[in-house]
Motif scaffolding. Structure first.
Motif, PDB file in Angstrom:
ATOM      1  N   TRP A  48     -11.843 -17.156 -43.787  1.00  0.00           N
ATOM      2  CA  TRP A  48     -10.385 -17.150 -43.863  1.00  0.00           C
ATOM      3  C   TRP A  48      -9.789 -18.400 -43.221  1.00  0.00           C
ATOM      4  N   SER A  49     -10.369 -18.821 -42.113  1.00  0.00           N
ATOM      5  CA  SER A  49      -9.879 -20.032 -41.437  1.00  0.00           C
ATOM      6  C   SER A  49     -10.042 -21.256 -42.326  1.00  0.00           C
ATOM      7  N   CYS A  50     -11.159 -21.315 -43.053  1.00  0.00           N
ATOM      8  CA  CYS A  50     -11.401 -22.435 -43.964  1.00  0.00           C
ATOM      9  C   CYS A  50     -10.344 -22.461 -45.056  1.00  0.00           C
ATOM     10  N   LEU A  51     -10.006 -21.292 -45.602  1.00  0.00           N
ATOM     11  CA  LEU A  51      -8.987 -21.213 -46.657  1.00  0.00           C
ATOM     12  C   LEU A  51      -7.614 -21.615 -46.121  1.00  0.00           C
ATOM     13  N   ILE A  52      -7.241 -21.073 -44.969  1.00  0.00           N
ATOM     14  CA  ILE A  52      -5.931 -21.373 -44.383  1.00  0.00           C
ATOM     15  C   ILE A  52      -5.814 -22.852 -44.041  1.00  0.00           C
ATOM     16  N   SER A  53      -6.868 -23.411 -43.451  1.00  0.00           N
ATOM     17  CA  SER A  53      -6.856 -24.835 -43.092  1.00  0.00           C
ATOM     18  C   SER A  53      -6.715 -25.717 -44.326  1.00  0.00           C
ATOM     19  N   GLY A  54      -7.348 -25.288 -45.430  1.00  0.00           N
ATOM     20  CA  GLY A  54      -7.252 -26.054 -46.668  1.00  0.00           C
ATOM     21  C   GLY A  54      -5.833 -26.122 -47.187  1.00  0.00           C
ATOM     22  N   TYR A  55      -5.141 -24.990 -47.205  1.00  0.00           N
ATOM     23  CA  TYR A  55      -3.750 -24.980 -47.649  1.00  0.00           C
ATOM     24  C   TYR A  55      -2.849 -25.738 -46.682  1.00  0.00           C
ATOM     25  N   CYS A  56      -3.193 -25.694 -45.399  1.00  0.00           N
ATOM     26  CA  CYS A  56      -2.394 -26.412 -44.406  1.00  0.00           C
ATOM     27  C   CYS A  56      -2.417 -27.922 -44.630  1.00  0.00           C
ATOM     28  N   GLN A  57      -3.518 -28.433 -45.178  1.00  0.00           N
ATOM     29  CA  GLN A  57      -3.612 -29.872 -45.444  1.00  0.00           C
ATOM     30  C   GLN A  57      -2.486 -30.349 -46.352  1.00  0.00           C
ATOM     31  N   TYR A  58      -2.006 -29.461 -47.204  1.00  0.00           N
ATOM     32  CA  TYR A  58      -1.008 -29.846 -48.204  1.00  0.00           C
ATOM     33  C   TYR A  58       0.371 -29.264 -47.876  1.00  0.00           C
ATOM     34  N   GLY A  59       0.531 -28.769 -46.646  1.00  0.00           N
ATOM     35  CA  GLY A  59       1.832 -28.268 -46.221  1.00  0.00           C
ATOM     36  C   GLY A  59       2.319 -27.057 -46.991  1.00  0.00           C
ATOM     37  N   CYS A  60       1.389 -26.243 -47.453  1.00  0.00           N
ATOM     38  CA  CYS A  60       1.758 -25.050 -48.224  1.00  0.00           C
ATOM     39  C   CYS A  60       2.142 -23.920 -47.263  1.00  0.00           C
ATOM     40  N   GLY A  61       3.344 -24.018 -46.718  1.00  0.00           N
ATOM     41  CA  GLY A  61       3.764 -23.095 -45.677  1.00  0.00           C
ATOM     42  C   GLY A  61       3.800 -21.646 -46.109  1.00  0.00           C
ATOM     43  N   TYR A  62       4.422 -21.349 -47.246  1.00  0.00           N
ATOM     44  CA  TYR A  62       4.555 -19.966 -47.693  1.00  0.00           C
ATOM     45  C   TYR A  62       3.189 -19.351 -47.992  1.00  0.00           C
ATOM     46  N   GLU A  63       2.326 -20.100 -48.657  1.00  0.00           N
ATOM     47  CA  GLU A  63       0.997 -19.592 -48.966  1.00  0.00           C
ATOM     48  C   GLU A  63       0.211 -19.309 -47.693  1.00  0.00           C
ATOM     49  N   VAL A  64       0.351 -20.204 -46.710  1.00  0.00           N
ATOM     50  CA  VAL A  64      -0.384 -20.054 -45.456  1.00  0.00           C
ATOM     51  C   VAL A  64       0.004 -18.768 -44.737  1.00  0.00           C
ATOM     52  N   PHE A  65       1.292 -18.480 -44.674  1.00  0.00           N
ATOM     53  CA  PHE A  65       1.732 -17.289 -43.951  1.00  0.00           C
ATOM     54  C   PHE A  65       1.426 -16.008 -44.723  1.00  0.00           C
ATOM     55  N   ASP A  66       1.422 -16.089 -46.043  1.00  0.00           N
ATOM     56  CA  ASP A  66       0.975 -14.935 -46.839  1.00  0.00           C
ATOM     57  C   ASP A  66      -0.502 -14.642 -46.565  1.00  0.00           C
ATOM     58  N   LEU A  67      -1.312 -15.698 -46.505  1.00  0.00           N
ATOM     59  CA  LEU A  67      -2.734 -15.533 -46.224  1.00  0.00           C
ATOM     60  C   LEU A  67      -2.961 -14.980 -44.821  1.00  0.00           C
ATOM     61  N   PHE A  68      -2.132 -15.425 -43.893  1.00  0.00           N
ATOM     62  CA  PHE A  68      -2.230 -14.940 -42.515  1.00  0.00           C
ATOM     63  C   PHE A  68      -2.014 -13.424 -42.462  1.00  0.00           C
ATOM     64  N   GLN A  69      -1.022 -12.948 -43.199  1.00  0.00           N
ATOM     65  CA  GLN A  69      -0.749 -11.516 -43.241  1.00  0.00           C
ATOM     66  C   GLN A  69      -1.887 -10.759 -43.926  1.00  0.00           C
ATOM     67  N   GLN A  70      -2.396 -11.311 -45.036  1.00  0.00           N
ATOM     68  CA  GLN A  70      -3.515 -10.674 -45.731  1.00  0.00           C
ATOM     69  C   GLN A  70      -4.745 -10.597 -44.843  1.00  0.00           C
ATOM     70  N   MET A  71      -4.979 -11.659 -44.097  1.00  0.00           N
ATOM     71  CA  MET A  71      -6.128 -11.717 -43.205  1.00  0.00           C
ATOM     72  C   MET A  71      -6.065 -10.597 -42.166  1.00  0.00           C
ATOM     73  N   ARG A  72      -4.898 -10.418 -41.590  1.00  0.00           N
ATOM     74  CA  ARG A  72      -4.733  -9.385 -40.566  1.00  0.00           C
ATOM     75  C   ARG A  72      -4.829  -7.981 -41.175  1.00  0.00           C
ATOM     76  N   LEU A  73      -4.300  -7.798 -42.391  1.00  0.00           N
ATOM     77  CA  LEU A  73      -4.378  -6.496 -43.049  1.00  0.00           C
ATOM     78  C   LEU A  73      -5.821  -6.106 -43.351  1.00  0.00           C
ATOM     79  N   GLU A  74      -6.667  -7.096 -43.583  1.00  0.00           N
ATOM     80  CA  GLU A  74      -8.075  -6.821 -43.868  1.00  0.00           C
ATOM     81  C   GLU A  74      -8.907  -6.693 -42.590  1.00  0.00           C
ATOM     82  N   GLY A  75      -8.232  -6.724 -41.441  1.00  0.00           N
ATOM     83  CA  GLY A  75      -8.925  -6.494 -40.176  1.00  0.00           C
ATOM     84  C   GLY A  75      -9.607  -7.705 -39.577  1.00  0.00           C
ATOM     85  N   GLN A  76      -9.323  -8.895 -40.100  1.00  0.00           N
ATOM     86  CA  GLN A  76      -9.915 -10.121 -39.574  1.00  0.00           C
ATOM     87  C   GLN A  76      -8.969 -10.755 -38.556  1.00  0.00           C
ATOM     88  N   LYS A  77      -9.516 -11.194 -37.447  1.00  0.00           N
ATOM     89  CA  LYS A  77      -8.708 -11.831 -36.413  1.00  0.00           C
ATOM     90  C   LYS A  77      -8.683 -13.342 -36.624  1.00  0.00           C
TER      91      LYS A  77
END
Length: 305
Positions: free
Chosen positions: A148-177
């Protein structure tokens, strides 16, 4: 002692098994039990490729009782060596920008580990192929916090703010810290896009999750508050660091924050403090201090810089 497996942090041996096996059967059995424990224990388990065969197994030195186990060990090592070599080739092709060739290697691999998936995903991100990178992520059978960190970091490279925060919420819902790296990446997006409210939400999560003393996370938090001209919060976090003189990124973030906030006098004072504390300057330091000099019309000081 004859080494059978060697890794960066762990050396696995079957010395008691291979050496004088017939004369010391109890020692041999203890060696086998110890080796099995290492392979099965989560605390000491190594991912494939982290160890290699340092000496060939001489099956003639094994009793019949241990022959089957020895052959099993040999098979495990051969499999891991193949995966390790494929991962290394995948890494080299990705680093050199040969994405199509890297994909061919990836598709031809009969077995993949977390390193394999993350390397392929990062290769697509580094080439600007966000759709392909997401497809690789979606195909991963078992996703970890590192994935998940690899995916989030990848989107962060391109300033994809909305996608990053959606992924953050999905990550937490799936029980990943979230890890320190994913949190730092998200904070960099907040800094880039001036998302102060999102930065404050992450700050709250940082306090709840125990990352409040992590240098990577706090450095990016300071940068968010400084870039968003919230210098009182940035100053509070800056003072929290006990070893701040070793972190030139942190000092530069504060200096840039003062300069961008129009507080040129404070920026110049802070620049003098950097000299006193022997903080190493970087390529962001001088543009910031020159901006501060311009804001207070300190031409003389600007020439000295």
């Amino acid at each position: 002692m004859e080494e059978l497996y060697k890794g960066d942090n762990v050396v696995l041996t079957l010395d008691e098994v291979q050496r004088k096996n017939s004369a010391r059967p109890k020692k041999s059995e203890e060696g086998v039990r110890h080796f099995r424990f290492i392979l099965r224990s989560p605390a000491t388990a190594l991912p494939p490729g982290d160890f290699h065969l340092a000496a060939p197994i001489d099956f003639r030195r094994f009793s019949l009782k241990l022959m089957q186990f020895a052959r099993c060990v040999q098979s495990i090592v051969n499999s891991c060596q193949t995966l390790f070599r494929s991962n290394q080739l995948l890494k080299e092709l990705s680093k050199s920008g040969q994405i199509d060739e890297a994909r061919k290697v990836f598709d031809s691999m009969p077995k993949r580990d977390e390193y394999t998936w993350n390397t392929m995903m990062a290769a697509y991100f580094n080439s600007g192929k966000l759709v392909e990178a997401r497809k690789v992520f979606d195909d991963i059978p078992c996703k970890s916090s590192i994935t998940w960190s690899c995916l989030i970091s990848g989107y962060c490279q391109y300033g994809c703010g909305y996608e990053v925060f959606d992924l953050f919420q999905q990550m937490r819902l799936e029980g990943q810290k979230p890890s320190q790296y994913s949190l730092a990446s998200m904070l960099r997006v907040c800094s880039m896009l001036g998302l102060i409210q999102s930065g404050e939400l992450i700050h709250g999560y940082v306090l709840k999750s125990g990352f409040e003393s992590n240098v990577y996370v706090l450095t990016n938090l300071v940068d968010v508050y400084a870039k968003c001209k919230r210098m009182s919060e940035a100053e509070y976090l800056f003072k929290f660091f006990s070893n701040s003189r070793e972190n030139n990124v942190l000092w530069t973030s504060m200096l840039t924050g003062y300069a961008q906030s129009g507080d040129g006098h404070k920026a110049i004072e802070f620049f003098h403090d950097m000299h006193k504390e022997a903080v190493e300057l970087n390529h962001f330091t001088f543009p910031s201090i020159l901006t501060a000099c311009s804001s207070v019309s300190s031409q003389c000081f600007g020439e000295l810089c």
